[in-house]
Enzyme design. Structure first.
Site, mmCIF file in Angstrom:
data_model
loop_
_atom_site.group_PDB
_atom_site.id
_atom_site.type_symbol
_atom_site.label_atom_id
_atom_site.label_comp_id
_atom_site.label_asym_id
_atom_site.label_seq_id
_atom_site.Cartn_x
_atom_site.Cartn_y
_atom_site.Cartn_z
ATOM 1 N N PRO A 72 0.811 -1.232 0.000
ATOM 2 C CA PRO A 72 0.000 0.000 0.000
ATOM 3 C C PRO A 72 0.842 1.278 0.000
ATOM 4 O O PRO A 72 0.408 2.308 -0.533
ATOM 5 C CB PRO A 72 -0.818 -0.090 1.292
ATOM 6 C CG PRO A 72 -0.561 -1.435 1.878
ATOM 7 C CD PRO A 72 0.623 -2.052 1.207
ATOM 8 N N ASP A 127 9.829 -3.304 -9.032
ATOM 9 C CA ASP A 127 10.582 -3.991 -8.007
ATOM 10 C C ASP A 127 11.640 -3.015 -7.509
ATOM 11 O O ASP A 127 12.301 -2.356 -8.307
ATOM 12 C CB ASP A 127 11.227 -5.267 -8.559
ATOM 13 C CG ASP A 127 11.442 -6.266 -7.438
ATOM 14 O OD1 ASP A 127 10.446 -6.682 -6.827
ATOM 15 O OD2 ASP A 127 12.602 -6.600 -7.137
HETATM 16 P P1 ITT Z 1 5.165 -5.675 -4.531
HETATM 17 O O1 ITT Z 1 3.852 -6.360 -4.290
HETATM 18 O O2 ITT Z 1 5.053 -4.424 -5.346
HETATM 19 O O3 ITT Z 1 6.230 -6.625 -5.046
HETATM 20 P P2 ITT Z 1 6.890 -5.535 -2.189
HETATM 21 O O4 ITT Z 1 6.816 -4.781 -0.903
HETATM 22 O O5 ITT Z 1 7.055 -7.031 -2.112
HETATM 23 O O6 ITT Z 1 5.601 -5.160 -3.065
HETATM 24 P P3 ITT Z 1 9.449 -5.316 -3.474
HETATM 25 O O7 ITT Z 1 9.573 -6.758 -3.799
HETATM 26 O O8 ITT Z 1 9.843 -4.323 -4.495
HETATM 27 O O9 ITT Z 1 8.002 -4.891 -3.070
HETATM 28 O O10 ITT Z 1 10.186 -5.160 -2.068
HETATM 29 C C1 ITT Z 1 11.079 -4.241 -1.809
HETATM 30 C C2 ITT Z 1 11.128 -3.962 -0.322
HETATM 31 O O11 ITT Z 1 12.082 -2.904 -0.207
HETATM 32 C C3 ITT Z 1 9.826 -3.431 0.244
HETATM 33 O O12 ITT Z 1 9.045 -4.429 0.824
HETATM 34 C C4 ITT Z 1 10.318 -2.417 1.283
HETATM 35 O O13 ITT Z 1 10.629 -3.072 2.497
HETATM 36 C C5 ITT Z 1 11.600 -1.931 0.660
HETATM 37 N N1 ITT Z 1 11.352 -0.694 -0.114
HETATM 38 C C6 ITT Z 1 11.048 -0.558 -1.424
HETATM 39 N N2 ITT Z 1 10.870 0.726 -1.749
HETATM 40 C C7 ITT Z 1 11.056 1.419 -0.603
HETATM 41 C C8 ITT Z 1 10.975 2.771 -0.281
HETATM 42 O O14 ITT Z 1 10.656 3.703 -1.167
HETATM 43 N N3 ITT Z 1 11.222 3.118 0.979
HETATM 44 C C9 ITT Z 1 11.543 2.200 1.912
HETATM 45 N N4 ITT Z 1 11.615 0.898 1.692
HETATM 46 C C10 ITT Z 1 11.368 0.510 0.436
#
Ligand code: ITT
Length: 214
Positions: free
Chosen positions: A30, A96
């Site tokens: 979210p 990602d």
């Molecule tokens: P999706 O359903 O979009 O895959 P996800 O949370 O699993 O959601 P990712 O695989 O890209 O997404 O995970 C990357 C993790 O890195 C995410 O869960 C966060 O903990 C961290 N992350 C990604 N972008 C971030 C941001 O802008 N600020 C802080 N942490 C971030």
């Protein structure tokens, strides 16, 4: 067309928002969804959480060493779902992202989500030594209805010595971007300020430019 200079202040009326072209965003996070909505709205795009039967479809993240492979695998699964739903001509965005810490040889990188959930911020902080340099990367993969376009954004910064701030999500309370005042973590900024410097902001502004040209 919205003049570039007024984009930061552009807050469309809800009625106008309903008429805006829609980008379907497939994410289970979210925090990402609200950032991407706020990022694309000033460019005239409404961002819709992509759901099937009222649920965000679960995607399988492949074992891979780079974010691009993961983003492409996610978009391929998303396009397959669009096809099954008879909606192949619709757009679909996935992304990602990962945090890469220099002194940990770029760990957690593609494992950012898993490490955030299993170790948590305090334990990540304990692993970081004197070199606190780190960066975030976002790889956004966008299905136009015909082809996939990829956009990459990077944000350099430092890992803070302690947890700071309550906003944002994930690693935001321990990441200080170098742009801006170089003092505050992303969690101490509002959405708009974070997006000005962030990996996601940079990738998504390229997507917005692509959308305006196509
Ligand atoms: P999706 O359903 O979009 O895959 P996800 O949370 O699993 O959601 P990712 O695989 O890209 O997404 O995970 C990357 C993790 O890195 C995410 O869960 C966060 O903990 C961290 N992350 C990604 N972008 C971030 C941001 O802008 N600020 C802080 N942490 C971030």
């Amino acid at each position: 067309m919205i003049p570039a200079g007024t984009r930061e202040d552009f807050n469309p009326h809800p009625l106008f928002r309903d008429m805006m072209p829609t980008v379907n965003f497939l994410t289970g996070n979210p925090g990402k969804l609200s950032e991407v909505q706020a990022l694309l709205s000033p460019f005239g795009y409404s961002v819709n959480s992509f759901e099937v039967d009222g649920k965000v479809p679960d995607l399988v993240e492949p074992q891979a060493h780079d974010l691009t492979t993961v983003a492409l695998a996610k978009v391929a699964q998303g396009v397959e779902i669009l096809a099954q739903e008879g909606r192949l001509s619709e757009s679909l965005l996935v992304e990602d992202s990962g945090l890469f810490i220099d002194s940990l040889t770029n760990f957690p990188g593609v494992y950012s989500s898993h490490i955030f959930q299993s170790l948590g911020l305090e334990r990540v902080l304990k692993l970081v030594e004197s070199n606190r340099e780190a960066h975030f990367i976002t790889v956004a993969a966008y299905w136009t209805g015909e082809i996939v376009e990829v956009f990459v954004g990077r944000c350099d910064g430092l890992i803070s010595t302690k947890i700071q701030g309550e906003g944002g999500f994930g690693y935001d309370p321990i990441f200080i971007p170098l742009e801006g005042d170089g003092q505050r973590t992303f969690a101490e900024m509002n959405n708009e300020e974070k997006s000005r410097f962030s990996h996601r902001g940079k990738a998504l502004r390229q997507l917005a430019e692509f959308l305006s040209e196509n």
